[in-house]
Design an enzyme around this catalytic site. Structure first.
Site, short mmCIF file in Angstrom:
data_model
loop_
_atom_site.label_atom_id
_atom_site.label_comp_id
_atom_site.label_asym_id
_atom_site.label_seq_id
_atom_site.Cartn_x
_atom_site.Cartn_y
_atom_site.Cartn_z
N HIS A 160 0.84 -1.20 0.00
CA HIS A 160 0.00 0.00 0.00
C HIS A 160 0.87 1.25 0.00
CE1 HIS A 160 -3.49 2.52 1.34
NE2 HIS A 160 -2.51 3.21 1.93
N GLU A 161 1.91 1.27 0.84
CA GLU A 161 2.78 2.45 0.91
C GLU A 161 3.61 2.60 -0.36
OE1 GLU A 161 2.20 4.58 3.07
OE2 GLU A 161 0.90 3.26 4.24
N HIS A 164 1.58 4.32 -2.98
CA HIS A 164 1.58 5.78 -2.86
C HIS A 164 2.77 6.39 -3.59
CE1 HIS A 164 -1.86 6.42 -0.35
NE2 HIS A 164 -1.38 5.75 0.68
N GLU A 250 -6.24 6.91 -0.91
CA GLU A 250 -6.22 5.69 -0.10
C GLU A 250 -6.88 4.54 -0.84
OE1 GLU A 250 -4.48 5.30 2.53
OE2 GLU A 250 -3.91 7.41 2.61
#
Length: 339
Positions: A160-161, A164, A250
């Protein structure tokens, strides 16, 4: 290696709008105060017997460009280090955290992004974030995150990071938290001035200064009210950046993590676990993650039970994340589509 992340035109558009707001709002903030000084404060001073003021407050546009561009460049350059320092995180090498480094390296290769640094903060709140500046990017995790998640869940949160970083929204968000944080604290300072004046006047604290003291108090009162109003207005405008980008990014990073790992249910499980544990985290650990960085975390700091004061982050950036239950539902739907 080609990126496994799907194209997201809506995210691109939101990034453009948010970037434009980040660039334009500081100019508006400067010239709003110039307008107020010329139209409110100087006439007030003249009405109280000061002056006359034949000139007017003026900020050269070129000077404003230099100041704003310099401030944004400094924030982009120093922002990641400032964020890491504010939460007590330090960059760690592969000898100290070999498994964590290996996971981040592998996920970055899969997403086709440069390998970020890895940083760790000792904290009992399980969370993670990604920051980026001209000098590179960092994926940050708390020690509690490493303790509470199993291998699949940890892999999903790290993916997930990394998403980003691949989506380029980490750079915008690393810079975007400056103006709303500054305007929030300006508004709070002005409110404290007004509160102090109210208490002083309530205790008969106008003293024996006579007319001069009354005039000074009036000028101070109007200045505080104007500062509070302008700062609050631009805080609200700055929050638009996060309304435009923070929630959607998100969802996009959740989809990216699912694409990288091929396992949407792992991130759903991790988010549920983080949400459940947040209410039991000691206040001191939540506050050590505080300071305006709320929008950068994988999980919001909202699901908590405070014994005293609330967090600055949730005041500066209210509702920065989508509801966790909605994120989990979307991930489960995505898992069903993949099956």
């Amino acid at each position: 290696m080609p990126s496994t992340l799907p194209e997201d035109p809506s995210l691109r558009r939101r990034l453009l709008v948010a970037t434009a707001l980040v660039a334009v709002l500081p100019f508006a903030f400067i010239y709003a105060f110039v307008f107020v000084a010329n139209e409110v404060l100087l006439p007030l001073l003249e009405s109280q017997g000061s002056g006359p003021y034949h000139g007017r407050v003026y900020v050269d546009p070129l000077f404003a460009v230099v100041v704003v561009a310099g401030g944004l460049a400094l924030q982009a350059w120093k922002g990641p280090s400032v964020v890491l320092g504010s939460i007590g995180a330090r960059r760690v090498d592969a000898d100290e955290y070999p498994d964590l480094h290996a996971r981040v390296t592998r996920l970055a290769q899969t997403a086709d992004v440069d390998r970020p640094d890895v940083a760790v903060t000792h904290n009992d709140a399980p969370n993670a974030m990604a920051v980026r500046g001209p000098r590179g990017a960092s994926v940050v995790v708390t020690t509690e995150l490493l303790d509470v998640l199993d291998d699949r869940e940890l892999e999903a949160v790290l993916a997930h990071e990394v998403s980003h970083l691949a989506n380029d929204d980490a750079t915008v968000m690393t810079v975007a938290w400056l103006l709303p944080t500054v305007t929030y604290y300006l508004a709070i300072a002005a409110a404290y001035v007004l509160y102090g004046m109210a208490r002083t006047m309530g205790h008969g604290g106008d003293g024996d200064g006579g007319d001069g003291a009354a005039k000074a108090l009036l000028v101070l009162f109007v200045t505080a009210v104007v500062t509070l109003a302008v700062s609050a207005m631009f805080w609200a405008a700055s929050v638009l950046i996060h309304r435009v980008l923070s929630r959607y990014r998100e969802y996009a990073a959740d989809r990216g993590a699912a694409a990288i790992t091929g396992d949407p249910t792992a991130l759903a499980s991790a988010l549920r676990k983080l949400d459940d544990r947040m209410a039991d985290v000691p206040d001191r650990d939540l506050r050590s993650l505080d300071g305006g960085a709320e929008a950068l975390y994988v999980a919001p700091l909202e699901g908590r039970a405070f014994t005293d004061a609330e967090l600055v982050s949730t005041d500066v950036f209210p509702a920065t994340h989508p509801p966790t239950v909605d994120r989990i539902d979307r991930l489960r739907e995505l898992a069903g589509e993949l099956e």
